[in-house]
Design a protein around this motif. Structure first.
Motif, PDB file in Angstrom:
ATOM      1  N   PHE A 222       9.447   1.186   3.260  1.00  0.00           N
ATOM      2  CA  PHE A 222       9.954   1.172   1.887  1.00  0.00           C
ATOM      3  C   PHE A 222      10.112  -0.272   1.396  1.00  0.00           C
ATOM      4  O   PHE A 222       9.770  -0.600   0.254  1.00  0.00           O
ATOM      5  CB  PHE A 222      11.287   1.914   1.824  1.00  0.00           C
ATOM      6  CG  PHE A 222      11.873   2.000   0.448  1.00  0.00           C
ATOM      7  CD1 PHE A 222      11.297   2.806  -0.521  1.00  0.00           C
ATOM      8  CD2 PHE A 222      13.005   1.273   0.119  1.00  0.00           C
ATOM      9  CE1 PHE A 222      11.834   2.884  -1.794  1.00  0.00           C
ATOM     10  CE2 PHE A 222      13.555   1.345  -1.147  1.00  0.00           C
ATOM     11  CZ  PHE A 222      12.962   2.150  -2.114  1.00  0.00           C
ATOM     12  N   TYR A 223      10.617  -1.133   2.265  1.00  0.00           N
ATOM     13  CA  TYR A 223      10.770  -2.547   1.899  1.00  0.00           C
ATOM     14  C   TYR A 223       9.414  -3.203   1.662  1.00  0.00           C
ATOM     15  O   TYR A 223       9.241  -3.974   0.701  1.00  0.00           O
ATOM     16  CB  TYR A 223      11.525  -3.291   2.998  1.00  0.00           C
ATOM     17  CG  TYR A 223      11.491  -4.785   2.836  1.00  0.00           C
ATOM     18  CD1 TYR A 223      12.298  -5.425   1.887  1.00  0.00           C
ATOM     19  CD2 TYR A 223      10.639  -5.577   3.610  1.00  0.00           C
ATOM     20  CE1 TYR A 223      12.259  -6.801   1.716  1.00  0.00           C
ATOM     21  CE2 TYR A 223      10.591  -6.943   3.455  1.00  0.00           C
ATOM     22  CZ  TYR A 223      11.410  -7.547   2.507  1.00  0.00           C
ATOM     23  OH  TYR A 223      11.353  -8.908   2.345  1.00  0.00           O
ATOM     24  N   LEU A 224       8.437  -2.891   2.516  1.00  0.00           N
ATOM     25  CA  LEU A 224       7.104  -3.469   2.333  1.00  0.00           C
ATOM     26  C   LEU A 224       6.507  -3.015   1.010  1.00  0.00           C
ATOM     27  O   LEU A 224       5.852  -3.798   0.313  1.00  0.00           O
ATOM     28  CB  LEU A 224       6.193  -3.065   3.501  1.00  0.00           C
ATOM     29  CG  LEU A 224       6.503  -3.692   4.857  1.00  0.00           C
ATOM     30  CD1 LEU A 224       5.584  -3.117   5.931  1.00  0.00           C
ATOM     31  CD2 LEU A 224       6.357  -5.201   4.799  1.00  0.00           C
ATOM     32  N   GLY A 225       6.718  -1.739   0.652  1.00  0.00           N
ATOM     33  CA  GLY A 225       6.210  -1.249  -0.614  1.00  0.00           C
ATOM     34  C   GLY A 225       6.850  -1.943  -1.796  1.00  0.00           C
ATOM     35  O   GLY A 225       6.169  -2.334  -2.754  1.00  0.00           O
ATOM     36  N   LEU A 226       8.170  -2.136  -1.733  1.00  0.00           N
ATOM     37  CA  LEU A 226       8.867  -2.813  -2.826  1.00  0.00           C
ATOM     38  C   LEU A 226       8.438  -4.276  -2.938  1.00  0.00           C
ATOM     39  O   LEU A 226       8.260  -4.806  -4.043  1.00  0.00           O
ATOM     40  CB  LEU A 226      10.382  -2.730  -2.620  1.00  0.00           C
ATOM     41  CG  LEU A 226      11.041  -1.370  -2.867  1.00  0.00           C
ATOM     42  CD1 LEU A 226      12.537  -1.458  -2.611  1.00  0.00           C
ATOM     43  CD2 LEU A 226      10.764  -0.870  -4.281  1.00  0.00           C
ATOM     44  N   SER A 227       8.287  -4.945  -1.801  1.00  0.00           N
ATOM     45  CA  SER A 227       7.900  -6.350  -1.832  1.00  0.00           C
ATOM     46  C   SER A 227       6.483  -6.520  -2.378  1.00  0.00           C
ATOM     47  O   SER A 227       6.185  -7.527  -3.036  1.00  0.00           O
ATOM     48  CB  SER A 227       7.999  -6.962  -0.435  1.00  0.00           C
ATOM     49  OG  SER A 227       7.122  -6.301   0.476  1.00  0.00           O
ATOM     50  N   ALA A 228       5.595  -5.537  -2.109  1.00  0.00           N
ATOM     51  CA  ALA A 228       4.230  -5.623  -2.634  1.00  0.00           C
ATOM     52  C   ALA A 228       4.193  -5.389  -4.138  1.00  0.00           C
ATOM     53  O   ALA A 228       3.240  -5.800  -4.809  1.00  0.00           O
ATOM     54  CB  ALA A 228       3.329  -4.612  -1.934  1.00  0.00           C
ATOM     55  N   MET A 229       5.220  -4.739  -4.687  1.00  0.00           N
ATOM     56  CA  MET A 229       5.272  -4.479  -6.133  1.00  0.00           C
ATOM     57  C   MET A 229       5.737  -5.692  -6.915  1.00  0.00           C
ATOM     58  O   MET A 229       5.627  -5.709  -8.144  1.00  0.00           O
ATOM     59  CB  MET A 229       6.202  -3.299  -6.413  1.00  0.00           C
ATOM     60  CG  MET A 229       5.670  -1.969  -5.910  1.00  0.00           C
ATOM     61  SD  MET A 229       6.920  -0.659  -5.977  1.00  0.00           S
ATOM     62  CE  MET A 229       7.245  -0.621  -7.734  1.00  0.00           C
ATOM     63  N   ARG A 230       6.251  -6.700  -6.245  1.00  0.00           N
ATOM     64  CA  ARG A 230       6.720  -7.895  -6.935  1.00  0.00           C
ATOM     65  C   ARG A 230       5.563  -8.592  -7.643  1.00  0.00           C
ATOM     66  O   ARG A 230       4.542  -8.889  -7.057  1.00  0.00           O
ATOM     67  CB  ARG A 230       7.363  -8.859  -5.939  1.00  0.00           C
ATOM     68  CG  ARG A 230       7.981 -10.090  -6.568  1.00  0.00           C
ATOM     69  CD  ARG A 230       8.523 -11.003  -5.493  1.00  0.00           C
ATOM     70  NE  ARG A 230       7.484 -11.424  -4.570  1.00  0.00           N
ATOM     71  CZ  ARG A 230       7.706 -12.088  -3.445  1.00  0.00           C
ATOM     72  NH1 ARG A 230       8.941 -12.381  -3.079  1.00  0.00           N
ATOM     73  NH2 ARG A 230       6.701 -12.444  -2.670  1.00  0.00           N
ATOM     74  N   GLY A 231       5.732  -8.830  -8.934  1.00  0.00           N
ATOM     75  CA  GLY A 231       4.673  -9.448  -9.712  1.00  0.00           C
ATOM     76  C   GLY A 231       3.603  -8.475 -10.175  1.00  0.00           C
ATOM     77  O   GLY A 231       2.606  -8.901 -10.771  1.00  0.00           O
ATOM     78  N   ASN A 232       3.794  -7.162  -9.911  1.00  0.00           N
ATOM     79  CA  ASN A 232       2.826  -6.163 -10.351  1.00  0.00           C
ATOM     80  C   ASN A 232       2.906  -6.021 -11.871  1.00  0.00           C
ATOM     81  O   ASN A 232       3.969  -5.720 -12.425  1.00  0.00           O
ATOM     82  CB  ASN A 232       3.114  -4.823  -9.661  1.00  0.00           C
ATOM     83  CG  ASN A 232       2.062  -3.777  -9.964  1.00  0.00           C
ATOM     84  OD1 ASN A 232       2.018  -3.238 -11.060  1.00  0.00           O
ATOM     85  ND2 ASN A 232       1.230  -3.486  -8.988  1.00  0.00           N
TER      86      ASN A 232
END
Length: 284
Positions: free
Chosen positions: A172-182
């Protein structure tokens, strides 16, 4: 996370489901490693022709979407090896099919996180994150996947103690961090704005498109996402790859129908070569 889960289990008797691993490296069914495809009835071979194109589209789109997202990062200079990646994916898919193993698929979240970890970033004049340089190498992926294989074989007792809630939290954390700047997520937030004067000044979209156009395009994307999400969990899930392939034509039709001009599509979505037969209409 693992230490906290162990503390809960030891002090309060809470039972947490742990990672389940096979007892040995062998097929789950009572069969040899090599699949005897000639033992399959002929009607099964003919019936497999129906889902085969959908599976091929899914693998092709999954690989290329992830590859385009990764190679779209700023600061990358080496040319994208799309054909080489697809060539190896084809060989691996053929090998896993012969051995009856799961097909490989592109790990989008992991791939984007990997590129970000190799990036040197700074902030521009507007306070937005800017990629200065990306250390492009295949060694990190090779070593990472090698360590994963080693841990499954040599560290199985340790992995079996990891609670699933810890792994789910990590993913879940990896998914949220990948959304940064999306950009899509940023546009969803901007849909709540009613006054164009209150749009964030540090977003380049504020000067390239109007607020109504931004909302209209984002609503179209949300509708497409909702349809794909519904189909993915329905009995018609086999049509999911076809829907992914249809996203490109939807974008083209939206432009040809006059909903967006070519300049607006290039600003809201990735800039593509203009279709010679496209007659862009400037939104009022």
């Amino acid at each position: 996370g693992c230490v906290f889960a162990a503390w809960l289990a030891g002090n309060y008797g809470i039972t947490l489901d742990a990672l389940s691993l096979p007892a040995s490296l062998s097929p789950t069914a009572a069969r040899p490693w090599l699949i005897d495809i000639w033992a399959v009835p002929n009607w099964v071979k003919l019936a497999a022709l129906a889902p085969a194109p959908a599976c091929a589209i899914l693998l092709y789109m999954d690989q290329n979407i992830t590859t385009r997202l990764v190679n779209n990062a700023e600061g990358m200079k080496k040319p994208a090896a799309y054909h080489i990646d697809m060539f190896w994916l084809s060989l691996i898919t053929a090998a896993t099919s012969v051995f009856g193993c799961p097909w490989i698929c592109a790990s989008t979240v992991h791939s984007l996180t990997h590129v970000k970890s190799l990036s040197d970033v700074s902030q521009d004049a507007n306070g937005r994150e800017k990629v200065d340089k990306v250390t492009e190498t295949r060694w990190t992926s090779l070593i990472l996947n090698g360590l994963i294989g080693f841990s499954i074989i040599a560290l199985k007792p340790v992995l079996a103690q990891i609670p699933m809630c810890v792994l789910n939290g990590l993913f879940f954390y990896l998914g949220l961090s990948a959304m940064r700047g999306n950009e899509f997520i940023e546009r969803v937030y901007m849909m709540l704005i009613t006054d164009p004067a209150k749009m964030p000044k540090n977003n380049p979209l504020t000067t390239s498109v109007s607020l109504p156009v931004l909302k209209k395009f984002t609503m179209m994307q949300i509708a497409c996402l909702g349809v794909m999400w519904w189909v993915k969990g329905s009995p018609a899930a086999m049509l999911f790859p076809i829907l992914i392939a249809a996203l490109g034509p939807v974008r083209i039709l939206a432009g040809k129908a006059g909903w967006f001009s070519q300049e607006e599509l290039n600003a809201l979505d990735e800039e593509l070569e203009t279709d010679p037969g496209y007659k862009g209409l400037v939104a009022a």
